[in-house]
Design a protein around this motif. Structure first.
Motif, short mmCIF file in Angstrom:
data_model
loop_
_atom_site.label_atom_id
_atom_site.label_comp_id
_atom_site.label_asym_id
_atom_site.label_seq_id
_atom_site.Cartn_x
_atom_site.Cartn_y
_atom_site.Cartn_z
N ILE B 442 23.79 40.70 37.70
CA ILE B 442 23.64 40.82 36.25
C ILE B 442 24.90 40.34 35.55
CG2 ILE B 442 23.48 42.53 34.39
CD1 ILE B 442 21.39 43.94 36.15
N LYS B 443 26.04 40.75 36.08
CA LYS B 443 27.32 40.27 35.51
C LYS B 443 27.36 38.74 35.54
CE LYS B 443 31.87 40.05 34.62
NZ LYS B 443 32.39 40.20 33.26
N GLN B 444 27.00 38.16 36.68
CA GLN B 444 27.06 36.70 36.80
C GLN B 444 26.05 36.02 35.89
OE1 GLN B 444 26.67 36.68 41.04
NE2 GLN B 444 28.86 36.38 41.38
N ALA B 445 24.91 36.68 35.68
CA ALA B 445 23.89 36.09 34.80
C ALA B 445 24.38 36.01 33.36
CB ALA B 445 22.60 36.90 34.88
N LEU B 446 25.12 37.03 32.93
CA LEU B 446 25.55 37.06 31.54
C LEU B 446 26.94 36.48 31.32
CD1 LEU B 446 23.08 39.08 31.38
CD2 LEU B 446 24.26 39.99 29.38
N ASP B 447 27.74 36.48 32.35
CA ASP B 447 29.13 36.01 32.20
C ASP B 447 29.52 35.23 33.46
OD1 ASP B 447 31.79 35.66 31.51
OD2 ASP B 447 32.38 37.72 31.99
N PRO B 448 28.91 34.06 33.64
CA PRO B 448 29.08 33.32 34.91
C PRO B 448 30.53 32.93 35.19
CG PRO B 448 27.87 32.01 33.28
CD PRO B 448 27.98 33.38 32.72
N ASP B 449 31.34 32.80 34.16
CA ASP B 449 32.74 32.40 34.41
C ASP B 449 33.68 33.60 34.49
OD1 ASP B 449 32.09 29.68 34.42
OD2 ASP B 449 31.96 29.71 32.23
N ASN B 450 33.10 34.82 34.49
CA ASN B 450 33.91 36.03 34.64
C ASN B 450 35.03 36.08 33.61
OD1 ASN B 450 34.46 38.50 35.80
ND2 ASN B 450 35.69 37.67 37.47
N LEU B 451 34.64 35.85 32.37
CA LEU B 451 35.59 35.75 31.25
C LEU B 451 35.83 37.11 30.61
CD1 LEU B 451 36.65 33.01 29.87
CD2 LEU B 451 35.05 33.61 28.03
N LEU B 452 34.80 37.97 30.61
CA LEU B 452 34.86 39.22 29.85
C LEU B 452 35.30 40.38 30.74
CD1 LEU B 452 31.57 38.81 27.79
CD2 LEU B 452 33.91 38.36 27.03
N ASN B 453 36.43 40.96 30.40
CA ASN B 453 36.96 42.13 31.11
C ASN B 453 36.85 41.98 32.62
OD1 ASN B 453 38.31 44.53 31.12
ND2 ASN B 453 36.55 45.80 30.56
N PRO B 454 37.43 40.91 33.18
CA PRO B 454 37.31 40.70 34.63
C PRO B 454 38.05 41.79 35.39
CG PRO B 454 38.93 39.20 33.68
CD PRO B 454 38.25 39.89 32.52
N GLY B 455 37.61 42.01 36.62
CA GLY B 455 38.27 42.99 37.48
C GLY B 455 37.85 44.42 37.18
N LYS B 456 36.78 44.60 36.42
CA LYS B 456 36.28 45.93 36.11
C LYS B 456 34.85 46.08 36.64
CE LYS B 456 40.03 45.94 33.90
NZ LYS B 456 40.19 45.84 32.45
N MET B 457 34.49 47.25 37.00
CA MET B 457 33.15 47.63 37.48
C MET B 457 32.74 46.92 38.76
SD MET B 457 29.38 48.27 35.83
CE MET B 457 29.93 48.71 34.24
N VAL B 458 32.46 45.62 38.70
CA VAL B 458 32.17 44.87 39.94
C VAL B 458 33.06 43.65 40.00
CG1 VAL B 458 29.81 45.54 40.51
CG2 VAL B 458 30.21 43.86 38.70
N GLU B 459 33.61 43.40 41.17
CA GLU B 459 34.47 42.23 41.33
C GLU B 459 33.58 40.99 41.45
OE1 GLU B 459 37.47 40.65 40.67
OE2 GLU B 459 38.22 42.54 41.45
N CYS B 460 33.86 39.97 40.64
CA CYS B 460 33.12 38.72 40.70
C CYS B 460 34.13 37.59 40.75
CB CYS B 460 32.26 38.53 39.46
SG CYS B 460 30.90 39.69 39.34
N ALA B 461 34.19 36.91 41.88
CA ALA B 461 35.02 35.70 41.90
C ALA B 461 34.37 34.68 40.99
CB ALA B 461 35.13 35.18 43.33
N LYS B 462 35.18 33.88 40.34
CA LYS B 462 34.65 32.80 39.49
C LYS B 462 33.75 31.91 40.33
CE LYS B 462 37.63 31.65 35.74
NZ LYS B 462 38.63 30.76 35.17
N GLY B 463 32.61 31.58 39.82
CA GLY B 463 31.74 30.62 40.50
C GLY B 463 31.18 31.13 41.83
N GLU B 464 31.28 32.44 42.03
CA GLU B 464 30.80 33.02 43.29
C GLU B 464 29.29 32.80 43.40
OE1 GLU B 464 31.07 37.45 45.38
OE2 GLU B 464 31.02 37.22 43.24
#
Lengths: 464, 464
Positions: B442-464
């Motif tokens: 869901i995070k990746q669907a709405l914020d694919p570039d991990n721009l918004l408050n990165p490093g919180k709730m779920v870790e998402c590498a950019k372009g993962e």
């Protein structure tokens, strides 16, 4: 890979008794309670008995590229359960166990096939109720009502389904089983996945277990019938009651067309010389009921209404039976009943009532309007004949205008029936293209192959 | 492209008065109210004045590849607002307008920077309240409390923030502005995006406008203080009251450590010879208050407790000030205060209280436990010294065990403080890897570039 092979695999995994393929049987699953929509015959209907079998169905569906349509009792009013692209209808009828009633935590845990009324019957001995109360409470399943986020008659005071679901078990499109939420009143672990599945119309996952919140049953109640000479007086009384800080358990409206039809159908002694009636119930401890009922009567009088209070439980039950008869009674007058649920902020209810009346007149259509006035949740019901193409054109034009009117008053396309197939094309009117794009991204994130209830809510081409 | 260029662009678009770069100023935005977490200095802090300026910030952030951290008053207790990867802190302090109070629809519309108490002050003249009531009500913003889905003292009877947010305007990661929900009591148009943004901790979008539901203020209330000789008696009284179908507005607990500390700090006349006190308030119309208070007293007596009823408003206010002083008072005893909010089903509260006590003893730690007992939402507060590495190791081990205990009792990692950075690694304990994967999608669907408050709730590498 053929459909026949898929059916063979389903029989092997679920047992032949849980796989339905007879042509007449399949026909019964090709539509739901929504009129004027395309139908779609499924290739097969399955009746899994537990979560493990649901997982097997999803895995077989993936393997053979067949869509899966979760289905409860099929009382859906937006075409949400129609197997429009063929494939597998998964009905939850055999998963109908009330797993637990927990009076200490005020919760119940149920399988999705439990009928809403059966849950209420099971918790009544504990002095508890499950408040969401759609008109189809005696036939609709918990799974279906959670997937649609059902509303109903008690939304004003008690809220809707999303306010009562505390936890879900869900089978995802990849066959994984996840659980979110639980029995705690507070839970902010991760995104609000519980609420995301509530109202997701079977497009994001298949709900296989539900934990709901219960509340103490009110000790007392009083039902009041009020008649008005004009729609505006009735609408203004609704607003006036809330402004006096009285929140009735229910505050229902029926317009002249509906009242006449119900009275002809049910003979319960409704007045037929009115523009509208309100049917109001206040509940709580006896002292609250008494003081709130007094305020309700005062506001009705101030808005030129007359009042009749139910003198006995039998009389009360008669009044509410009349209200619940509104839709079936209207449905008898003409072959096709188009029931809408455009919803406006409460303060706009008078404007919306008048707008619907005007739209009906202009298109020369019979529209009976009833609904949950306290919620601004009206059900304009157009009585037509599906075989009359010219009339159906006018119906569709009127429906468009009803939606436009609701949105222009700050309202919404659907208060409680869902988007399904019936309202997909209107979605951008309410949330804009950017807003719809977000829905589509969520659908694709959870169901990238568009396997679950495809063709509902948002259109997603496979691999888009 | 340099950070300097990004700052230049921000100055150009927002005006120099809305762009903060002084090193001492930036330092103030490098942490929030959460202890024992890494800090992160932002490159720049912006104070947009309207939605349009928020859009500009997001677009500049995209262009220069800088993360954006939305921030209210920074009262967050899970590290949710720490700019851990540098970039732009976006504070909503200048978007602090109460746009509308609408008594007919029982709604208010606010900008995210409005302080919760200021909203309550604004609606009080209408006889209305906004029930969510976190301990920081006098400083926390509406935007922050919506992003965290704040709970607080009145959750038991009135629910939490997600039950009161009806509509949101959000700036998405791509700079699009979307609106979901509105002033209607019922709305099932599309997925429940309103609830998805509530509690999303700034990771899915930046909330720029909020429509909330208000309710009539209760006419009367009564506060009761109860003392118990054992934790078990106090816990059992909580369960007993609910089983009697009484739902108090608040039902708070403080254990011996907390009571002693508060009394030494505030001198409000709390008894210090008890294992725990309950502070209970019932509210409603006077008749309800009277009958419910009688039942509460009866159950307390049955569980070997003694009762003191607040005889005046001043005495009542003193009791509640004491409860609200619990955290600041505890925080004075040692340099580092680790406040947890592991939450269990209400019926398990006694077991959880005893488990926390045992964990504290075993690790030789001072733990003061207070919290919202009626919600099963406890705040075990560990008093330690962050400079003592050996002690902090014991603290972390104890925290792990507190979470294990809560989950094994059917509870949750966080009732109201959120995941943030503090609880990310525990997420799979509650929802499994499959459950966490859905959050990440869901995070990746709405914020694919991990721009918004990165490093919180779920870790998402950019372009993962």
């Amino acid at each position: 890979m053929s459909v026949a092979q898929a059916i063979e695999a389903l029989r092997r995994e679920l047992g032949a008794e849980n796989v339905i393929t007879g042509p007449e049987d399949l026909l019964c699953y090709s539509f739901d309670a929504t009129p004027d929509l395309p139908e779609g015959k499924p290739d097969v209907v399955v009746t899994p008995e537990n979560t493990g079998q649901v997982v097997k169905v999803v895995k077989i569906a993936r393997q053979y590229g067949l869509p899966v349509y979760p289905r409860g009792s099929g009382t859906n009013l937006s075409g949400g359960t129609v197997p429009i692209k063929g494939g597998i209808v998964l009905t939850t009828v055999k998963m109908n166990r009330i797993i637990e009633v927990d009076p200490s935590n005020l919760t119940a845990t149920v399988q999705p096939g439990v009928i809403i009324q059966d849950l209420n019957d099971a918790v009544a001995p504990y002095g508890l109720i499950y408040p969401p109360d759609p008109g189809t409470v005696a036939t609709a399943t918990m799974g279906g009502s959670v997937a649609e986020c059902s509303g109903g008659l008690r939304g004003l005071k008690y809220g809707v389904t999303r306010h009562y679901v505390m936890g879900v078990e869900v089978v995802l499109a990849d066959g994984e089983v996840v659980r979110y939420g639980g029995k705690t009143v507070k839970n902010v672990t991760g995104y609000d996945m519980v609420r995301l599945f509530v109202g997701s119309e079977g497009t994001l996952g298949i709900i296989t277990e539900i934990i709901v919140r219960l509340i103490p049953a009110p000790e007392a109640r009083e039902s009041i019938l009020a008649g008005f000479g004009s729609l505006a007086d009735a609408g203004n009384a609704v607003v006036g009651i809330i402004e006096k800080k009285v929140i009735p358990a229910t505050m229902e409206i029926m317009d002249r067309v509906t009242v006449e039809t119900v009275e002809n159908f049910a003979h319960v002694g409704l007045p037929t010389d009115v523009a509208a009636v309100l049917l109001i119930e206040v509940d709580g401890i006896p002292e609250v009921v008494k003081s709130e009922a007094a305020i309700v009567r005062e506001i009705i009088a101030k808005n030129n209404g007359w009042v009749k209070t139910a003198a006995s439980e039998a009389e009360r039950d008669g009044l509410w039976a009349a209200r619940r008869a509104a839709l079936p009674a209207l449905a008898r007058r003409k072959p096709t009943t188009i029931l809408e649920d455009a919803t406006v902020p409460r303060s706009k209810i008078t404007e919306m009532l008048l707008a619907v009346e005007e739209i009906g007149k202009r298109h020369n259509l019979i529209i009976g309007t009833f609904g949950h006035a306290g919620d601004g949740n009206l059900h304009p019901t157009i009585l037509a004949d599906g075989r009359n193409a010219e009339e159906m054109e006018r119906v569709r034009a009127a429906v468009d205008e009803i939606f436009r009117a609701a949105l222009s008053l700050g309202g919404t396309l659907t208060g409680e029936h869902g988007i399904g197939m019936a309202k997909m094309r209107f979605l951008p009117w309410e949330m804009g293209d950017a807003g719809v794009k977000v829905l589509r991204r969520i659908k694709q994130a959870l169901d990238p192959d568009n396997l679950l209830n495809p063709g509902k809510m948002v259109e997603c081409a496979k691999g888009e």
